[in-house]
Design an enzyme around this catalytic site. Structure first.
Site, PDB file in Angstrom:
ATOM      1  N   ASP A  52       0.827  -1.215   0.000  1.00 34.23           N
ATOM      2  CA  ASP A  52       0.000   0.000   0.000  1.00 34.23           C
ATOM      3  C   ASP A  52       0.859   1.262   0.000  1.00 34.23           C
ATOM      4  O   ASP A  52       2.014   1.243   0.418  1.00 34.23           O
ATOM      5  CB  ASP A  52      -0.868   0.031   1.262  1.00 34.23           C
ATOM      6  CG  ASP A  52      -2.012  -0.962   1.188  1.00 34.23           C
ATOM      7  OD1 ASP A  52      -2.036  -1.796   0.268  1.00 34.23           O
ATOM      8  OD2 ASP A  52      -2.888  -0.888   2.074  1.00 34.23           O
ATOM      9  N   ASP A  53       0.224   2.344  -0.428  1.00 38.66           N
ATOM     10  CA  ASP A  53       0.734   3.720  -0.271  1.00 38.66           C
ATOM     11  C   ASP A  53       1.802   4.146  -1.276  1.00 38.66           C
ATOM     12  O   ASP A  53       2.331   5.238  -1.174  1.00 38.66           O
ATOM     13  CB  ASP A  53       1.264   3.990   1.151  1.00 38.66           C
ATOM     14  CG  ASP A  53       0.163   3.912   2.203  1.00 38.66           C
ATOM     15  OD1 ASP A  53      -0.989   3.615   1.822  1.00 38.66           O
ATOM     16  OD2 ASP A  53       0.455   4.147   3.377  1.00 38.66           O
ATOM     17  N   HIS A 103      -5.963   2.760  -4.245  1.00 38.28           N
ATOM     18  CA  HIS A 103      -5.865   3.099  -2.815  1.00 38.28           C
ATOM     19  C   HIS A 103      -6.294   4.558  -2.628  1.00 38.28           C
ATOM     20  O   HIS A 103      -5.795   5.236  -1.749  1.00 38.28           O
ATOM     21  CB  HIS A 103      -4.437   2.855  -2.338  1.00 38.28           C
ATOM     22  CG  HIS A 103      -4.300   2.705  -0.844  1.00 38.28           C
ATOM     23  ND1 HIS A 103      -5.216   2.031  -0.061  1.00 38.28           N
ATOM     24  CD2 HIS A 103      -3.358   3.157   0.033  1.00 38.28           C
ATOM     25  CE1 HIS A 103      -4.829   2.073   1.196  1.00 38.28           C
ATOM     26  NE2 HIS A 103      -3.711   2.763   1.288  1.00 38.28           N
ATOM     27  N   HIS A 107      -5.638   9.360  -0.207  1.00 39.45           N
ATOM     28  CA  HIS A 107      -5.498   8.579   1.026  1.00 39.45           C
ATOM     29  C   HIS A 107      -6.309   9.155   2.190  1.00 39.45           C
ATOM     30  O   HIS A 107      -5.827   9.297   3.311  1.00 39.45           O
ATOM     31  CB  HIS A 107      -4.024   8.464   1.421  1.00 39.45           C
ATOM     32  CG  HIS A 107      -3.731   7.250   2.256  1.00 39.45           C
ATOM     33  ND1 HIS A 107      -3.728   7.278   3.634  1.00 39.45           N
ATOM     34  CD2 HIS A 107      -3.451   5.973   1.917  1.00 39.45           C
ATOM     35  CE1 HIS A 107      -3.439   6.066   4.094  1.00 39.45           C
ATOM     36  NE2 HIS A 107      -3.275   5.262   3.072  1.00 39.45           N
ATOM     37  N   TYR A 145      -6.544   2.902   5.599  1.00 38.57           N
ATOM     38  CA  TYR A 145      -6.699   2.507   7.008  1.00 38.57           C
ATOM     39  C   TYR A 145      -7.659   1.318   7.158  1.00 38.57           C
ATOM     40  O   TYR A 145      -8.089   0.992   8.267  1.00 38.57           O
ATOM     41  CB  TYR A 145      -7.201   3.672   7.873  1.00 38.57           C
ATOM     42  CG  TYR A 145      -6.519   4.968   7.550  1.00 38.57           C
ATOM     43  CD1 TYR A 145      -5.189   5.193   7.913  1.00 38.57           C
ATOM     44  CD2 TYR A 145      -7.182   5.964   6.837  1.00 38.57           C
ATOM     45  CE1 TYR A 145      -4.548   6.372   7.580  1.00 38.57           C
ATOM     46  CE2 TYR A 145      -6.550   7.145   6.495  1.00 38.57           C
ATOM     47  CZ  TYR A 145      -5.242   7.340   6.875  1.00 38.57           C
ATOM     48  OH  TYR A 145      -4.598   8.507   6.524  1.00 38.57           O
ATOM     49  N   HIS A 196       3.807  -2.027   3.239  1.00 38.18           N
ATOM     50  CA  HIS A 196       3.865  -0.669   2.683  1.00 38.18           C
ATOM     51  C   HIS A 196       5.228  -0.497   2.022  1.00 38.18           C
ATOM     52  O   HIS A 196       6.251  -0.735   2.681  1.00 38.18           O
ATOM     53  CB  HIS A 196       3.657   0.371   3.782  1.00 38.18           C
ATOM     54  CG  HIS A 196       2.294   0.267   4.422  1.00 38.18           C
ATOM     55  ND1 HIS A 196       2.008  -0.688   5.370  1.00 38.18           N
ATOM     56  CD2 HIS A 196       1.154   0.968   4.195  1.00 38.18           C
ATOM     57  CE1 HIS A 196       0.728  -0.565   5.708  1.00 38.18           C
ATOM     58  NE2 HIS A 196       0.194   0.422   5.019  1.00 38.18           N
TER      59      HIS A 196
HETATM   60 ZN   LIG Z   1      -2.667   3.330   2.975  1.00 40.86          ZN
END
Ligand SMILES: [Zn+2]
Length: 233
Positions: A52-53, A103, A107, A145, A196
């Site tokens: 993620d991210d 995603h 965010h 989250y 991540h």
């Molecule tokens: Zn995230």
């Protein structure tokens, strides 16, 4: 004096030329990699690694290298506003055979947004990716989250994907060992692990986790492959 200047100028030009050639060959070597093509055996235990991210200019390439070296397909849930300036990296993720998921654009906690804002967060990410990969279809959304409501589910035009194992890499400040331990202890057949690609400990942990899981007989799949097998099973 003039000869000295000429010599200096020529040397600088040669060094710049050499650096440009080297950079070009590095980029070329990455782009020309074949896609990871692992045959999925529905009878064998499987696990989906997700990141993620990203994209992250520093750590995503390092993770792509490990995944390529170990021929491990994975899924990257990218943030729309981070795509600008990372077009080559995004193309490399897709051409390497990994899956790209949504995603959101910036965010935000979707559970706190209204219907219109939720739709904007999802669609704006898709449009940004379409500018880089016009033919790519995003199939899954991971809400930031892991936070969502029924309204988020109804507004999203694609299924939501959470995880079964949180590697905890987002709270690690200096040690890969707890990440390794968490994943290896909690993993089960059909598991989805969240990492991540924004820190060095995930990179370090993956170098241990991937061979260890392979040793235990796990095969690695993208989210789409995992769900396709679960539907059949
Ligand atoms: Zn995230």
């Amino acid at each position: 004096m003039r000869r000295k200047n000429l010599l200096f100028g020529t040397t600088v030009c040669l060094v710049i030329f050499a650096v440009v050639v080297w950079l070009f060959s590095q980029i070329n070597a990455r782009i020309r990699r074949d896609a990871i093509l692992e045959q999925v055996d529905p009878q064998q235990p499987m696990v989906a690694l997700t990141f993620d991210d990203g994209p992250n200019v520093r750590y995503t390439p390092q993770i792509l290298d490990i995944l390529y070296e170990t021929q491990t397909p994975a899924t990257f849930f990218l943030i729309g506003e981070k795509l600008a300036g990372q077009e080559l990296l995004v193309k490399e993720i897709a051409s390497s055979g990994h899956e790209i998921g949504n995603h959101t654009y910036s965010h935000q906690n979707l559970a706190k947004l209204d219907c219109l804002e939720i739709r904007q967060e999802i669609q704006k990410m898709q449009e940004t990716l379409r500018n880089i990969l016009p033919d790519y279809t995003i199939r899954y959304l991971r809400p930031p989250y892991g936070s969502y409501t029924q309204e988020v589910e109804q507004t999203a035009d694609i299924p939501l994907v959470l995880w079964t194992v949180d590697s905890g890499d987002w709270e690690e400040k200096g040690d890969a060992q707890p990440i390794i331990q968490t994943v290896l202890e909690q993993i089960q057949n059909g598991g989805i692990v969240v990492f991540h690609d924004d820190n060095p400990y995930t990179v370090e942990a993956l170098q241990v986790i991937i061979p260890a899981l392979k040793e235990k007989g796990f095969q690695f799949v993208t989210i789409s492959q995992l769900y396709a097998c679960q539907k059949k099973g």
